[in-house]
Design an enzyme around this catalytic site. Structure first.
Site, PDB file in Angstrom:
ATOM      1  N   PHE A  86      46.383   6.358  69.892  1.00  0.00           N
ATOM      2  CA  PHE A  86      47.204   5.862  70.999  1.00  0.00           C
ATOM      3  C   PHE A  86      46.639   4.527  71.480  1.00  0.00           C
ATOM      4  O   PHE A  86      45.443   4.400  71.735  1.00  0.00           O
ATOM      5  CB  PHE A  86      47.214   6.872  72.147  1.00  0.00           C
ATOM      6  CG  PHE A  86      48.282   6.569  73.146  1.00  0.00           C
ATOM      7  CD1 PHE A  86      49.605   6.901  72.894  1.00  0.00           C
ATOM      8  CD2 PHE A  86      47.969   5.917  74.333  1.00  0.00           C
ATOM      9  CE1 PHE A  86      50.601   6.589  73.805  1.00  0.00           C
ATOM     10  CE2 PHE A  86      48.967   5.610  75.249  1.00  0.00           C
ATOM     11  CZ  PHE A  86      50.285   5.951  74.984  1.00  0.00           C
ATOM     12  N   VAL A  87      47.494   3.523  71.575  1.00  0.00           N
ATOM     13  CA  VAL A  87      47.051   2.183  71.979  1.00  0.00           C
ATOM     14  C   VAL A  87      47.845   1.707  73.200  1.00  0.00           C
ATOM     15  O   VAL A  87      48.960   2.168  73.449  1.00  0.00           O
ATOM     16  CB  VAL A  87      47.199   1.156  70.823  1.00  0.00           C
ATOM     17  CG1 VAL A  87      46.197   1.427  69.716  1.00  0.00           C
ATOM     18  CG2 VAL A  87      48.621   1.143  70.257  1.00  0.00           C
ATOM     19  N   GLU A 114      61.035  -4.301  68.338  1.00  0.00           N
ATOM     20  CA  GLU A 114      60.356  -3.115  68.879  1.00  0.00           C
ATOM     21  C   GLU A 114      58.862  -3.392  68.991  1.00  0.00           C
ATOM     22  O   GLU A 114      58.316  -4.209  68.242  1.00  0.00           O
ATOM     23  CB  GLU A 114      60.570  -1.916  67.925  1.00  0.00           C
ATOM     24  CG  GLU A 114      61.483  -0.839  68.447  1.00  0.00           C
ATOM     25  CD  GLU A 114      60.913  -0.033  69.622  1.00  0.00           C
ATOM     26  OE1 GLU A 114      60.285  -0.603  70.531  1.00  0.00           O
ATOM     27  OE2 GLU A 114      61.118   1.184  69.615  1.00  0.00           O
ATOM     28  N   ASP A 115      58.215  -2.696  69.904  1.00  0.00           N
ATOM     29  CA  ASP A 115      56.767  -2.838  70.036  1.00  0.00           C
ATOM     30  C   ASP A 115      56.033  -2.088  68.926  1.00  0.00           C
ATOM     31  O   ASP A 115      55.164  -2.627  68.253  1.00  0.00           O
ATOM     32  CB  ASP A 115      56.298  -2.350  71.421  1.00  0.00           C
ATOM     33  CG  ASP A 115      56.819  -0.955  71.782  1.00  0.00           C
ATOM     34  OD1 ASP A 115      57.589  -0.355  70.995  1.00  0.00           O
ATOM     35  OD2 ASP A 115      56.459  -0.447  72.864  1.00  0.00           O
ATOM     36  N   ASP A 150      56.152   4.724  65.785  1.00  0.00           N
ATOM     37  CA  ASP A 150      55.202   5.838  65.778  1.00  0.00           C
ATOM     38  C   ASP A 150      55.786   6.961  64.908  1.00  0.00           C
ATOM     39  O   ASP A 150      55.583   6.991  63.697  1.00  0.00           O
ATOM     40  CB  ASP A 150      54.977   6.236  67.240  1.00  0.00           C
ATOM     41  CG  ASP A 150      53.994   7.370  67.432  1.00  0.00           C
ATOM     42  OD1 ASP A 150      53.101   7.547  66.601  1.00  0.00           O
ATOM     43  OD2 ASP A 150      54.114   8.095  68.444  1.00  0.00           O
ATOM     44  N   LYS A 207      52.586   2.859  62.815  1.00  0.00           N
ATOM     45  CA  LYS A 207      51.581   3.901  62.556  1.00  0.00           C
ATOM     46  C   LYS A 207      52.110   4.732  61.382  1.00  0.00           C
ATOM     47  O   LYS A 207      52.793   5.737  61.594  1.00  0.00           O
ATOM     48  CB  LYS A 207      51.442   4.822  63.762  1.00  0.00           C
ATOM     49  CG  LYS A 207      50.833   4.211  65.008  1.00  0.00           C
ATOM     50  CD  LYS A 207      50.692   5.305  66.071  1.00  0.00           C
ATOM     51  CE  LYS A 207      50.422   4.774  67.423  1.00  0.00           C
ATOM     52  NZ  LYS A 207      50.521   5.803  68.480  1.00  0.00           N
ATOM     53  N   GLY A 234      58.641  -1.302  76.321  1.00  0.00           N
ATOM     54  CA  GLY A 234      57.427  -1.660  75.573  1.00  0.00           C
ATOM     55  C   GLY A 234      57.415  -3.002  74.881  1.00  0.00           C
ATOM     56  O   GLY A 234      56.357  -3.594  74.714  1.00  0.00           O
TER      57      GLY A 234
HETATM   58  P1  IMP Z   1      58.601   6.779  68.150  1.00  0.00           P
HETATM   59  O1  IMP Z   1      60.001   7.169  68.498  1.00  0.00           O
HETATM   60  O2  IMP Z   1      57.701   7.990  68.094  1.00  0.00           O
HETATM   61  O3  IMP Z   1      58.467   5.915  66.938  1.00  0.00           O
HETATM   62  O4  IMP Z   1      58.024   6.012  69.390  1.00  0.00           O
HETATM   63  C1  IMP Z   1      58.477   4.804  69.775  1.00  0.00           C
HETATM   64  C2  IMP Z   1      58.084   4.482  71.194  1.00  0.00           C
HETATM   65  O5  IMP Z   1      57.009   5.284  71.720  1.00  0.00           O
HETATM   66  C3  IMP Z   1      57.573   3.078  71.196  1.00  0.00           C
HETATM   67  O6  IMP Z   1      58.622   2.173  71.360  1.00  0.00           O
HETATM   68  C4  IMP Z   1      56.593   3.075  72.361  1.00  0.00           C
HETATM   69  O7  IMP Z   1      57.261   2.778  73.557  1.00  0.00           O
HETATM   70  C5  IMP Z   1      56.068   4.489  72.400  1.00  0.00           C
HETATM   71  N1  IMP Z   1      54.752   4.574  71.727  1.00  0.00           N
HETATM   72  C6  IMP Z   1      54.503   5.031  70.473  1.00  0.00           C
HETATM   73  N2  IMP Z   1      53.188   4.957  70.179  1.00  0.00           N
HETATM   74  C7  IMP Z   1      52.593   4.434  71.282  1.00  0.00           C
HETATM   75  C8  IMP Z   1      51.227   4.088  71.597  1.00  0.00           C
HETATM   76  O8  IMP Z   1      50.269   4.239  70.811  1.00  0.00           O
HETATM   77  N3  IMP Z   1      51.041   3.567  72.837  1.00  0.00           N
HETATM   78  C9  IMP Z   1      52.024   3.373  73.743  1.00  0.00           C
HETATM   79  N4  IMP Z   1      53.304   3.675  73.484  1.00  0.00           N
HETATM   80  C10 IMP Z   1      53.585   4.199  72.268  1.00  0.00           C
END
Ligand code: IMP
Length: 176
Positions: free
Chosen positions: A151-152, A98-99, A102, A130, A43
């Site tokens: 979701f984006v 990181e992108d 979430d 987020k 990402g």
């Molecule tokens: P987390 O572990 O839930 O914080 O998620 C992290 C990873 O989930 C990010 O590095 C993204 O690759 C993916 N992700 C989380 N939210 C989104 C979204 O809104 N769109 C696309 N990918 C997402």
């Protein structure tokens, strides 16, 4: 995939302005230092490639692959390493790029994984956060935009592997 309705969320111009600001802050922070910038695949590859070009110091590039979404729109809660770093980071100044944060699970996993390799310092950067989606406490040193729990896609972020090449960030209006 082409029949998904997207609405622009953050424009290309706003992203580029933010990347320049983050680059200037990091250039100042690491002035005269040698740093390793880690791109979290997949990402963050677009954000990362713009950000490293906005940082003015000696920088080497490393890539760390992780997967937690497995294609959908909800985190599986389980982080899988798909590609490890090629070189040791012990005693190095590390910038983790990181992108999006979430649930915070991936960022926490990455922080712990990198700290165990004993870098001289670890600085975390995420383009998007987020705050309402957090499931574990997760502090980011430098973040670009705080967004609602939607979701984006675009600018590296995907839905089922697509839309990473959009130059802006969009919200998906209708999922199939
Ligand atoms: P987390 O572990 O839930 O914080 O998620 C992290 C990873 O989930 C990010 O590095 C993204 O690759 C993916 N992700 C989380 N939210 C989104 C979204 O809104 N769109 C696309 N990918 C997402």
């Amino acid at each position: 995939m082409n029949n998904l309705k997207l609405s622009q969320y953050i424009s290309e111009a706003d992203i580029q302005k933010k990347v320049k600001e983050l680059g200037a802050t990091l250039s100042q922070k690491f002035k005269g230092k040698d740093v390793v910038a880690i791109c979290v695949l997949k990402g963050s590859f677009v954000f990362y490639s713009d950000l490293v070009r906005a940082i003015n110091c000696d920088i080497s590039c490393e890539f760390f692959g992780v997967a937690s979404y497995h294609g959908g729109t909800k985190s599986s809660g389980e982080v899988k390493v798909t590609l490890d770093l090629q070189n040791p980071i012990e005693d190095k100044h590390v910038i983790l790029v990181e992108d999006i944060v979430d649930t915070g699970i991936t960022m926490n996993y990455l922080k712990n994984a990198l700290i165990s390799r004993k870098p001289k310092s670890l600085t975390t950067v995420a383009l998007l956060e987020k705050p309402d989606a957090l499931k574990v406490p997760c502090e980011i040193d430098h973040s670009g935009f705080k967004i609602p729990n939607d979701f984006v896609v675009g600018y590296g972020l995907d839905y089922q592997g697509y839309y990473r090449n959009l130059p802006y960030i969009a919200q998906v209006q209708n999922f199939n």
